[in-house]
Design an enzyme around this catalytic site. Structure first.
Site, mmCIF file in Angstrom:
data_model
loop_
_atom_site.group_PDB
_atom_site.id
_atom_site.type_symbol
_atom_site.label_atom_id
_atom_site.label_comp_id
_atom_site.label_asym_id
_atom_site.label_seq_id
_atom_site.Cartn_x
_atom_site.Cartn_y
_atom_site.Cartn_z
ATOM 1 N N GLU A 123 -36.237 48.972 2.021
ATOM 2 C CA GLU A 123 -34.869 49.114 2.539
ATOM 3 C C GLU A 123 -34.404 50.564 2.551
ATOM 4 O OE1 GLU A 123 -35.774 46.983 0.183
ATOM 5 O OE2 GLU A 123 -35.309 44.958 0.897
ATOM 6 N N PHE A 159 -28.765 34.597 -8.520
ATOM 7 C CA PHE A 159 -30.028 35.234 -8.165
ATOM 8 C C PHE A 159 -29.807 36.240 -7.028
ATOM 9 C CE2 PHE A 159 -33.903 35.270 -5.486
ATOM 10 C CZ PHE A 159 -34.718 35.950 -6.378
ATOM 11 N N GLN A 160 -30.327 37.426 -7.211
ATOM 12 C CA GLN A 160 -30.208 38.521 -6.247
ATOM 13 C C GLN A 160 -28.751 38.850 -5.906
ATOM 14 O OE1 GLN A 160 -32.930 37.840 -2.895
ATOM 15 N NE2 GLN A 160 -34.525 38.951 -4.015
ATOM 16 N N LYS A 183 -23.617 34.526 2.112
ATOM 17 C CA LYS A 183 -24.456 33.663 2.952
ATOM 18 C C LYS A 183 -23.657 32.500 3.537
ATOM 19 C CE LYS A 183 -28.961 31.377 2.817
ATOM 20 N NZ LYS A 183 -30.063 30.970 1.915
ATOM 21 N N MET A 193 -40.691 73.466 -4.837
ATOM 22 C CA MET A 193 -39.450 74.198 -5.029
ATOM 23 C C MET A 193 -39.091 74.269 -6.514
ATOM 24 S SD MET A 193 -37.239 76.015 -3.541
ATOM 25 C CE MET A 193 -36.795 75.736 -1.815
#
Lengths: 577, 167
Positions: free
Chosen positions: A57, A119-120, A169, A476
């Protein structure tokens, strides 16, 4: 289903319809449980919006960002809840720091489970709050069209930025009975400040008195598509123009009045001009700490002018004598009515001396020089390519040696300094401008953070060229340790790098190349340019301990610029990072 | 409440009445190390909007930046810092003291002097309501501390610009 019949529509289908109305062509993302209704609607609505399925993602968020910077249109991300949504946070913060329009749609657990550690489940509305321009948690399916319309409006107007839409959802799966084109309700949002012509006149009068002016052009010039106007202003005034890194391309860097990039690793002549100028006029830059060094010494004796669309930027870093709030293009067009040629012949001669005396340069002895690889690439493309970068030494060399001659061609994470940005951003840029050559200039450190997107580029058959400036170091940081920490290397040795060429070749449709000697640069870059059926990775095995110069140590005044490595020991920098 | 170098500034913020708006505003302060000393949120004239009166302390050089940053939030219609000379500022405090019949007269003298009200009275305790400018409330509270104060609740400042100026 009948597409126009909203009576039998689900929220997710209404969402897709609304995205179509916004002119969305591509969505970058990866599905998951809470996003299934929305992914399903991409099929059931028969939409022409194309999904670019990513492998992570974070990659999706940088792709949307790269797409937005290359095209000027908002990038769209669609991911699921919880870890998927938190994976986009780095990309959202990157977009927010650099004012990039983006709409990030995240799935959320069902409404009745919110706040119960489902969940999630993650509080994405809360987690993202400090790094968004605005955000929504939708609680009613019929609100989807208004929220989508507002989100795109907010993301792409005024000072652009990312907007998050969190959709439970049950909301995306619920029945939709509302209108697809509702009115927006944003009484607190005023993206178009009214231009005050008196302020422009006042600035024009200050300009008329200047003999040593410098125009500082930032990202705002590109966002408002004001590059032609800026060039006309510079030519009218006979004033040199330096740009921030994100402003590269605001004036062709091949133009005689261009000074290139200024700041910490900017050109010596840009920095010297800023030190000696009697007037500095920033248009669409926010006087970032990489540019001003020690704030209270920056252009201390010069007339300081700030033009920006965001009022909060005025007097934030630098106190200015004159300012004007407005869109860069409108302000410049208004200014062009009031200004004429300035007497800058002596000044331009002085700058020509700086350019002659302190050109960007690099030694060719020793191993393969990153600068030479980039220099050759520039000569081969003549600037006709979109360049994206990661963050670090290669980024600064790319900014120095790859001159930008057109707007929106140099895409880099400036404010956030996000390693891993370059390659996915290049994918997004290539999706948005398929006819252009796109080169991702990355380091071996940053590339390994998001190289899983090679699969994405292969599936989409995108001919993105990834040029890995491989010095087997986090270069760097190593440079800072060498210069300021008695050369104590701590955590910078990237031992056990993969063979990037072989790694690339293991993806069906990708090619890998390796450059080891200066003599091979052109030959191998040419071979890479000839392969356009998928991505290719060019691993340039560069000198391990090369440093980037010029350099202004963080927090020090521009006068303290180092043109080359100092012999004496340096004090630790006091400025930010 | 006040620390030496950190004067309290009073901001009046007019916002859309939406979830998260308070969190967004609080973040602008918290990120810059500002402490919110008092906060009053109430419905505005129109129920779609809310009025927040926020007392904050912190680096005064940063305050102007903060006022602009709050004003920039999408859900914020206006954010104005009001010097107290240009505004009517009021506060309400409820204080519960332990006070039996033997000191009741003394307590009621205080109540009378400061134009307060007793809003609850038992054998052993008294709840007093003090309203007015913060200084007046402070002065009352200083005096009432000669009693055994068991609880104190203050609303924090509410403010309205004087004359026809907008708050």
């Amino acid at each position: 289903m009948t597409q126009q019949n909203t009576q039998s529509m689900e929220g997710a289908q209404a969402l897709v319809k609304c995205l179509e109305r916004q002119g969305v062509e591509y969505i970058f993302g990866l599905p998951g449980g809470s996003a299934i209704p929305m992914y399903d609607a991409l099929i059931t609505t028969g939409t022409k919006i194309k999904l670019i399925l990513t492998r992570h993602e974070q990659g999706a968020s940088h792709m949307a960002d790269g797409y937005a910077r290359a095209t000027g249109k908002p990038g769209v991300v669609l991911v699921t809840s919880g870890p998927a949504a938190t994976n986009t946070i780095t990309g959202i913060m990157t977009a927010q720091m650099d004012s990039v329009p983006m709409v990030v749609i995240t799935g959320q657990t069902i409404s009745s489970m919110i706040g119960k550690d489902a969940f999630q489940e993650a509080d994405v509305f809360g987690i993202s709050m400090p790094v968004v321009k605005h955000s929504y948690l939708i609680k009613d399916t019929n609100d989807i069209p208004r929220v989508v319309k507002e989100a795109f409006h907010i993301a792409s107007t005024g000072r652009p930025g990312p907007v998050v839409i969190d959709i439970p959802k049950d909301i995306s799966a619920g029945p939709f009975t509302g209108a697809l084109d509702p009115v927006m309700d944003l009484p607190g949002y005023r993206p178009d400040p009214k231009l005050d012509p008196e302020r422009v006149k006042e600035i024009s009068q200050a300009l008329a008195k200047s003999r040593r002016p410098v125009i500082l052009a930032g990202h705002g010039v590109l966002i408002s598509k004001a590059a032609p106007q800026l060039q006309r202003l510079a030519e009218t005034l006979n004033a040199p123009v330096t740009t921030t890194m994100l402003g590269k391309g605001a004036i062709p860097e091949t133009h005689p009045l261009s000074l290139g990039m200024l700041g910490m690793h900017g050109t010596a002549y840009a920095n010297k001009a800023v030190v000696e100028c009697d007037l500095i006029m920033s248009i669409g830059s926010r006087f970032d700490d990489r540019i001003i060094g020690q704030a209270d010494r920056f252009c201390r004796d010069a007339v300081r002018i700030h033009i920006d669309i965001d009022e909060t930027e005025i007097n934030k870093m630098i106190n200015v004598h004159h300012h004007c709030i407005g869109d860069a293009r409108e302000v410049i067009e208004e200014m062009l009515k009031h200004v004429g040629p300035l007497d800058t012949d002596d000044w331009l001669q002085r700058i020509a001396q700086f350019k002659k005396r302190y050109p960007l340069r690099y030694g060719k002895q020793g191993g393969l020089k990153a600068q030479q690889v980039l220099d050759e690439l520039y000569k081969m493309t003549e600037g006709k390519a979109i360049i994206t970068t990661d963050v670090g030494q290669h980024q600064m060399w790319a900014a120095q040696f790859l001159k930008t001659v057109r707007p929106d061609d140099f895409i880099s994470s400036g404010g956030a300094g996000t390693m891993g940005y370059g390659f996915p951003a290049a994918i997004g840029a290539q999706v948005g401008r398929p006819e252009e050559a796109v080169w991702a200039i990355v380091g071996d450190g940053g590339f390994q953070m998001t190289l899983c997107e090679l699969a994405t580029a292969c599936v989409q058959k995108l001919p993105v060229k990834v040029l890995v400036i491989n010095n087997h170091y986090l270069g760097m940081v190593r440079q800072w340790q060498e210069l300021f920490y008695d050369d104590r290397e701590s955590g910078v040795d990237l031992e056990n790098n993969p063979d990037f060429a072989k790694l690339a070749a293991s993806y069906p449709g990708a090619r890998g190349f390796t450059i080891k000697r200066a003599a091979d640069i052109r030959k191998i870059l040419k071979r890479a340019m000839e392969y356009n059926d998928g991505p290719c990775v060019i691993n340039a095995e560069c000198e391990k301990t090369e440093n980037v110069f010029p350099m202004i140590p963080a927090g020090r005044p521009i006068e303290d610029m180092l043109i080359e490595r100092p012999r004496q020991k340096m004090e630790k920098p006091t400025g930010s990072t | 409440m006040t620390t030496n170098n950190n004067k309290i500034h009073t901001l009046s913020v007019y916002v859309s009445n939406r979830p998260g708006v308070l969190a967004r505003i609080a973040q602008v302060f918290a990120r810059r190390g500002f402490n919110i000393e008092s906060l009053v949120v109430s419905p505005g004239k129109d129920g779609k909007f809310s009025r927040m009166t926020i007392g904050v302390s912190g680096n005064p050089d940063m305050l102007q930046q903060i006022v602009k940053q709050v004003g920039k939030l999408i859900d914020v219609l206006s954010c104005i810092e009001h010097p107290e000379t240009d505004a009517v500022v009021r506060e309400l405090a409820l204080v519960k003291i332990l006070c039996g019949p033997e000191r009741r007269t003394e307590a009621l003298q205080l109540v009378d002097h400061f134009n307060c009200k007793t809003v609850d009275l038992t054998d052993k305790s008294m709840v007093i309501m003090s309203t007015g400018a913060s200084e007046k409330v402070n002065a009352f509270l200083d005096m009432v501390r000669t009693f055994d104060v068991v609880e104190l609740v203050r609303t924090g400042k509410v403010l309205m610009a004087r004359g026809d100026r907008a708050t």
